[in-house]
Write a protein that holds these residues in place. Structure first.
Motif, PDB file in Angstrom:
ATOM      1  N   LEU A 238       0.822  -1.201   0.000  1.00  9.31           N
ATOM      2  CA  LEU A 238       0.000   0.000   0.000  1.00  9.31           C
ATOM      3  C   LEU A 238       0.859   1.254   0.000  1.00  9.31           C
ATOM      4  N   ASP A 239       2.159   1.086  -0.087  1.00  5.31           N
ATOM      5  CA  ASP A 239       3.075   2.224  -0.121  1.00  5.31           C
ATOM      6  C   ASP A 239       3.004   2.869  -1.498  1.00  5.31           C
ATOM      7  N   ILE A 240       2.753   4.167  -1.551  1.00  2.00           N
ATOM      8  CA  ILE A 240       2.622   4.844  -2.841  1.00  2.00           C
ATOM      9  C   ILE A 240       3.859   5.646  -3.197  1.00  2.00           C
ATOM     10  N   GLU A 241       4.857   5.654  -2.340  1.00  2.00           N
ATOM     11  CA  GLU A 241       6.062   6.428  -2.618  1.00  2.00           C
ATOM     12  C   GLU A 241       7.050   5.599  -3.415  1.00  2.00           C
ATOM     13  N   ASP A 242       7.649   6.203  -4.423  1.00  2.00           N
ATOM     14  CA  ASP A 242       8.667   5.518  -5.212  1.00  2.00           C
ATOM     15  C   ASP A 242       9.927   5.349  -4.380  1.00  2.00           C
ATOM     16  N   ASP A 289       3.548  -3.422   7.970  1.00  2.00           N
ATOM     17  CA  ASP A 289       3.466  -1.989   7.663  1.00  2.00           C
ATOM     18  C   ASP A 289       2.214  -1.674   6.863  1.00  2.00           C
ATOM     19  N   ASP A 290       1.857  -2.564   5.939  1.00  2.00           N
ATOM     20  CA  ASP A 290       0.661  -2.330   5.128  1.00  2.00           C
ATOM     21  C   ASP A 290      -0.606  -2.434   5.972  1.00  2.00           C
ATOM     22  N   ILE A 291      -0.605  -3.319   6.950  1.00  4.03           N
ATOM     23  CA  ILE A 291      -1.759  -3.417   7.846  1.00  4.03           C
ATOM     24  C   ILE A 291      -1.916  -2.119   8.627  1.00  4.03           C
ATOM     25  N   GLU A 292      -0.799  -1.562   9.073  1.00  4.45           N
ATOM     26  CA  GLU A 292      -0.869  -0.315   9.830  1.00  4.45           C
ATOM     27  C   GLU A 292      -1.302   0.853   8.943  1.00  4.45           C
ATOM     28  N   ARG A 293      -0.981   0.796   7.664  1.00  5.07           N
ATOM     29  CA  ARG A 293      -1.465   1.841   6.753  1.00  5.07           C
ATOM     30  C   ARG A 293      -2.994   1.810   6.660  1.00  5.07           C
ATOM     31  N   LEU A 294      -3.561   0.622   6.760  1.00  4.35           N
ATOM     32  CA  LEU A 294      -5.021   0.509   6.705  1.00  4.35           C
ATOM     33  C   LEU A 294      -5.682   1.205   7.895  1.00  4.35           C
ATOM     34  N   SER A 295      -4.975   1.290   8.997  1.00  3.97           N
ATOM     35  CA  SER A 295      -5.557   1.919  10.185  1.00  3.97           C
ATOM     36  C   SER A 295      -5.725   3.422  10.014  1.00  3.97           C
ATOM     37  N   LYS A 296      -5.130   3.998   8.978  1.00  2.00           N
ATOM     38  CA  LYS A 296      -5.212   5.440   8.757  1.00  2.00           C
ATOM     39  C   LYS A 296      -6.360   5.831   7.831  1.00  2.00           C
ATOM     40  N   PHE A 297      -7.056   4.846   7.253  1.00  2.00           N
ATOM     41  CA  PHE A 297      -8.198   5.179   6.402  1.00  2.00           C
ATOM     42  C   PHE A 297      -9.309   5.730   7.295  1.00  2.00           C
ATOM     43  N   PRO A 298      -9.732   6.957   7.082  1.00  2.00           N
ATOM     44  CA  PRO A 298     -10.587   7.632   8.073  1.00  2.00           C
ATOM     45  C   PRO A 298     -11.958   7.010   8.291  1.00  2.00           C
ATOM     46  N   ALA A 299     -12.560   6.385   7.273  1.00  2.00           N
ATOM     47  CA  ALA A 299     -13.920   5.853   7.427  1.00  2.00           C
ATOM     48  C   ALA A 299     -13.962   4.332   7.419  1.00  2.00           C
TER      49      ALA A 299
END
Length: 477
Positions: A238-242, A289-299
């Motif tokens: 889920l990382d969008i940074e190059d 790390d990708d699981i933790e990125r999911l925790s930032k989705f606001p809704a």
């Protein structure tokens, strides 16, 4: 190959009401014939799967038959030309659901003249699975469906997303054959492109997109998206940074983050502000790390994430894996299709998470660990209580006037014990009776006969200091 009209007549009969009966004389019977045949108009739900339909047929007859159709399923037919598809849809103004899956509709729609004012205001659900429709055609179709709420684009072999309405090919040329080509084409800003705000659900299963940047374009195109299914897509991260870019937003905060240069940076959830349900089953996610990125989705409050490489390790049991997921996803209420996560289960998961990482080096502890420690405090390790019985105990064996203390395995069965006691008792196990005497209940309860040959000694709660009396079975004369 039949037309839609021919398939209708084959399934529902001819519209003509003329009698084809015999002209032979017979008894005259009065029959009531309605003014309009029931077969003239087809049901509101019309299913014609796998009928080899390739064309629409006569328009006037279709209008007469299909004016009341609200749900149309034409999956697995031979439709190839968009003019024929539009010819069918135009005769059904009340359509709410259309399924065109598994029709080869890969011919670009840009070469087809369609009335720009044509609209299907009531159409809510469009299914285009495995049609191999190109992105420009999707864009043009959406322009005619202002009320569309659910779109299915699964199994179309998409390896990118292009809903901007512009050609994505680079037109730059090399300045010199020895010089590496450099692209100076303007970058497409998906945030400023046409938005289809009505679409709430998108099914994108089984496509070839593996880059989350491409997935984010779906969010920008459908800003009010609430449900997104990405199962069986080979999404790596889920990382969008190059890799070449400086990662200035490692915490992926929900608010817009900025790097040191002052330029706003995208976050994985930036285009999914309204997303409530996300299916990532059988993707290629492999890090926490990708699981933790999911925790930032606001809704986001409902997620499916099974069958990923992250779970291929045998390091966790299924229960431990669920606990680690719940602890990392404070915003998620429903996980992998289960019931609503209760407050007790969440607290247990968070405490288990703390104890799991408190034994790890500090460098291996994620940010979530410190957040949970701030909530629950530093916990003591759980006491490892071994409730298993002692494996060997010292028991006094008494047979007549003979008595002997022996160490015995409590997992030994009664029949096995009798066999071992034959030399001491002086008679065979078949003639042997055993009585158990609890040292604490000797005066209250007395001896208890040990009748069951397959019962293990520990089931008697036998302890060191207890006694077993050996007696011989009496012969009945």
């Amino acid at each position: 190959m039949p037309s839609l009209l021919e398939a209708l007549e084959q399934k529902y009969g001819e519209s003509s009401t003329e009698s084809e009966g015999s002209e032979d004389e017979g008894i005259s019977v009065a029959i009531f014939v309605p003014c309009k045949s029931p077969r003239t108009i087809v049901p509101s739900l019309l299913v014609l799967n796998d009928c080899d339909i390739a064309t629409a047929g006569e328009k006037e007859a279709l209008v007469a038959k299909c004016a009341c159709v609200e749900e149309l399923d034409l999956a697995k037919n031979k439709l190839k030309d968009w003019p024929e598809v539009f010819g069918i849809l135009q005769q059904m103004p009340r359509l709410k659901f259309v399924n065109l899956s598994f029709n080869q509709l890969s011919t670009p729609l840009k070469n087809v003249e369609v009335d720009r004012n044509l609209r299907w205001q009531q159409l809510r659900n469009l299914v285009l699975n495995s049609t191999y429709i190109d992105w420009e055609s999707v864009q043009r179709i959406l322009d005619h469906l202002p009320g569309l709420e659910e779109l299915h684009l699964s199994m179309n072999d998409y390896d990118n997303v292009n809903l901007c309405g512009e050609e994505g090919s680079c037109k730059c040329e090399k300045y010199d054959e020895k010089e590496e080509s450099r692209c100076f084409c303007p970058k497409i800003d998906y945030k400023k492109k046409d938005k289809h705000s009505g679409i709430r659900k998108l099914h994108f299963t089984g496509n070839l997109v593996d880059n989350w940047k491409e997935v984010c374009k779906l969010g920008y195109a459908f800003p009010n998206l609430e449900s997104l299914v990405l199962a069986d897509c080979p999404i790596i991260s889920l990382d969008i940074e190059d890799d070449a870019e400086a990662k200035c937003n490692r915490n992926y905060e929900r608010s817009e983050s900025e790097c040191e240069s002052g330029h706003a940076k995208e976050s994985p959830h930036d285009s999914f502000r309204s997303l409530k349900f996300l299916n990532l089953n059988s993707t290629r996610l492999s890090t926490w790390d990708d699981i933790e990125r999911l925790s930032k989705f606001p809704a986001l409050h409902c997620i499916r994430v099974q069958g990923c490489p992250l779970w291929e390790s045998n390091e966790y049991t299924e229960h431990e894996r669920r606990q680690l997921l719940i602890a990392r996803l404070p915003n998620v209420e429903i996980l992998n299709g289960g019931g609503v996560i209760g407050s007790d289960e969440r607290e247990d998961a968070e405490r288990a998470f703390i104890r799991y990482y408190m034994e790890k080096p500090e460098s291996d502890r994620p940010e979530r660990y410190f957040e949970l420690v701030a909530i629950h405090g530093k916990l003591d390790p759980l006491v490892n209580v071994d409730l298993r019985p002692e494996k060997r105990v010292k028991v006094t064996f008494t047979c007549g006037s003979n008595s002997e203390v022996r160490s015995v395995d409590v997992y030994r069965t009664m029949s096995d014990l009798k066999t071992k006691l034959e030399p001491f008792a002086g008679f065979s196990a078949a003639k042997m009776r055993l009585f158990y005497v609890d040292q604490d209940l000797r005066d209250i309860q007395g001896p208890e006969e040990m009748k069951y040959p397959h019962k293990q000694l520990y089931s008697y709660n036998i302890r060191s200091g207890d006694e077993i009396i050996i007696d011989s079975k009496k012969k009945i004369v």
